[in-house]
Design a protein around this motif. Structure first.
Motif, short mmCIF file in Angstrom:
data_model
loop_
_atom_site.label_atom_id
_atom_site.label_comp_id
_atom_site.label_asym_id
_atom_site.label_seq_id
_atom_site.Cartn_x
_atom_site.Cartn_y
_atom_site.Cartn_z
N GLU A 1 119.96 -24.29 37.73
CA GLU A 1 120.61 -25.40 38.42
C GLU A 1 120.20 -25.38 39.88
OE1 GLU A 1 124.83 -24.97 37.91
OE2 GLU A 1 124.98 -23.43 39.44
N THR A 2 120.13 -26.57 40.45
CA THR A 2 119.78 -26.68 41.85
C THR A 2 120.94 -26.17 42.69
OG1 THR A 2 120.57 -28.96 41.94
CG2 THR A 2 118.22 -28.64 41.51
N ILE A 3 120.62 -25.65 43.86
CA ILE A 3 121.64 -25.20 44.81
C ILE A 3 121.83 -26.34 45.80
CG2 ILE A 3 122.24 -23.49 46.55
CD1 ILE A 3 120.32 -21.55 45.03
N PRO A 4 122.99 -26.99 45.77
CA PRO A 4 123.19 -28.15 46.65
C PRO A 4 123.01 -27.77 48.13
CG PRO A 4 124.93 -28.01 45.01
CD PRO A 4 124.13 -26.74 44.93
N GLN A 5 122.34 -28.64 48.85
CA GLN A 5 122.09 -28.41 50.27
C GLN A 5 123.21 -28.97 51.15
OE1 GLN A 5 119.16 -26.56 51.24
NE2 GLN A 5 119.55 -26.21 49.07
N TYR A 6 123.97 -29.92 50.62
CA TYR A 6 125.02 -30.55 51.39
C TYR A 6 126.33 -30.50 50.60
CZ TYR A 6 120.95 -32.30 53.83
OH TYR A 6 119.76 -32.37 54.49
N GLU A 7 127.43 -30.34 51.32
CA GLU A 7 128.75 -30.31 50.69
C GLU A 7 128.98 -31.61 49.93
OE1 GLU A 7 133.40 -29.91 52.00
OE2 GLU A 7 131.86 -29.00 53.27
N GLY A 8 129.44 -31.49 48.71
CA GLY A 8 129.70 -32.66 47.87
C GLY A 8 128.56 -33.02 46.95
N ASP A 9 127.36 -32.49 47.21
CA ASP A 9 126.24 -32.74 46.31
C ASP A 9 126.42 -31.93 45.03
OD1 ASP A 9 124.93 -34.45 48.01
OD2 ASP A 9 123.40 -33.00 48.63
N PRO B 1 125.28 -29.87 41.68
CA PRO B 1 124.06 -29.21 41.21
C PRO B 1 123.50 -29.96 40.01
CG PRO B 1 126.00 -27.95 40.59
CD PRO B 1 126.47 -29.08 41.43
N LYS B 2 122.20 -29.91 39.85
CA LYS B 2 121.53 -30.54 38.70
C LYS B 2 120.95 -29.44 37.83
CE LYS B 2 120.42 -34.69 41.31
NZ LYS B 2 120.98 -34.32 42.59
N ARG B 3 121.27 -29.48 36.54
CA ARG B 3 120.78 -28.46 35.60
C ARG B 3 119.53 -28.93 34.88
NH1 ARG B 3 125.63 -24.99 32.82
NH2 ARG B 3 126.39 -24.17 34.79
N PHE B 4 118.67 -27.95 34.58
CA PHE B 4 117.47 -28.24 33.79
C PHE B 4 117.09 -26.97 33.03
CE2 PHE B 4 116.04 -26.64 37.85
CZ PHE B 4 114.94 -25.86 37.58
N GLU B 5 116.31 -27.15 31.99
CA GLU B 5 115.85 -26.04 31.16
C GLU B 5 114.35 -25.88 31.32
OE1 GLU B 5 116.97 -27.03 27.18
OE2 GLU B 5 119.06 -26.53 27.50
N ILE B 6 113.88 -24.64 31.21
CA ILE B 6 112.45 -24.37 31.28
C ILE B 6 112.14 -23.17 30.39
CG2 ILE B 6 112.59 -22.90 33.31
CD1 ILE B 6 109.94 -24.34 34.22
N ALA C 1 112.33 -14.97 37.75
CA ALA C 1 113.17 -16.16 37.77
C ALA C 1 112.66 -17.13 38.83
CB ALA C 1 114.62 -15.77 38.08
N LEU C 2 112.80 -18.43 38.53
CA LEU C 2 112.39 -19.45 39.50
C LEU C 2 113.30 -19.40 40.73
CD1 LEU C 2 111.82 -22.62 37.26
CD2 LEU C 2 110.12 -20.99 38.10
N THR C 3 112.76 -19.75 41.88
CA THR C 3 113.55 -19.85 43.10
C THR C 3 113.55 -21.28 43.62
OG1 THR C 3 111.65 -19.21 44.44
CG2 THR C 3 113.16 -17.45 43.75
N GLY D 1 110.99 -28.85 44.55
CA GLY D 1 110.94 -27.75 45.51
C GLY D 1 112.31 -27.33 46.01
N GLN D 2 113.37 -27.97 45.51
CA GLN D 2 114.74 -27.63 45.92
C GLN D 2 115.08 -26.23 45.42
OE1 GLN D 2 117.59 -30.55 44.63
NE2 GLN D 2 119.26 -29.63 45.79
N PRO D 3 115.84 -25.44 46.20
CA PRO D 3 116.24 -24.10 45.75
C PRO D 3 117.05 -24.16 44.45
CG PRO D 3 116.92 -24.47 48.03
CD PRO D 3 116.39 -25.77 47.51
N VAL D 4 116.80 -23.19 43.56
CA VAL D 4 117.50 -23.14 42.27
C VAL D 4 117.97 -21.71 41.99
CG1 VAL D 4 116.22 -25.06 41.26
CG2 VAL D 4 115.39 -22.73 40.94
N ARG D 5 118.90 -21.61 41.05
CA ARG D 5 119.37 -20.31 40.54
C ARG D 5 119.43 -20.41 39.03
NH1 ARG D 5 124.45 -21.47 43.72
NH2 ARG D 5 125.33 -23.22 42.57
N ARG D 6 119.21 -19.26 38.37
CA ARG D 6 119.30 -19.20 36.91
C ARG D 6 120.77 -19.15 36.53
NH1 ARG D 6 115.94 -14.67 33.80
NH2 ARG D 6 114.21 -15.92 34.54
#
Length: 75
Positions: free
Chosen positions: A7-15, A17-22, A30-32, A38-43
């Motif tokens: 999932e993406t790590i939101p950059q702004y409060e209220g955004d 996260p968007k999940r995706f599979e790979i 693990a992807l960063t 290019g947005q930061p992500v976490r597993r």
């Protein structure tokens, strides 16, 4: 190869996260960053069945003195 959820790590409060599979090898790091944006992500840890191996898909129980035959030890 296993499929991992990120999932993406939101950059702004209220955004949200968007999940995706790979699909990745277990040996891959693990992807960063999101591969497209290019947005930061976490597993995201996702639970499994808890049983690995075996062909029947059921846990093997030790045989032994239980009256129900499952090896639970009941008498």
């Amino acid at each position: 190869m296993p499929t991992y959820v990120y999932e993406t790590i939101p950059q702004y409060e209220g955004d949200p996260p968007k999940r995706f599979e790979i699909r990745q090898s277990m040996n891959d790091a693990a992807l960063t960053q999101h591969p497209d944006s290019g947005q930061p992500v976490r597993r995201v840890p996702i639970g499994g069945t808890g049983i690995m191996g075996g062909s029947s898909g059921t846990a093997s129980m030790p045989s032994g003195g239980g009256s129900c035959g499952s090896g639970c030890g009941c008498h």
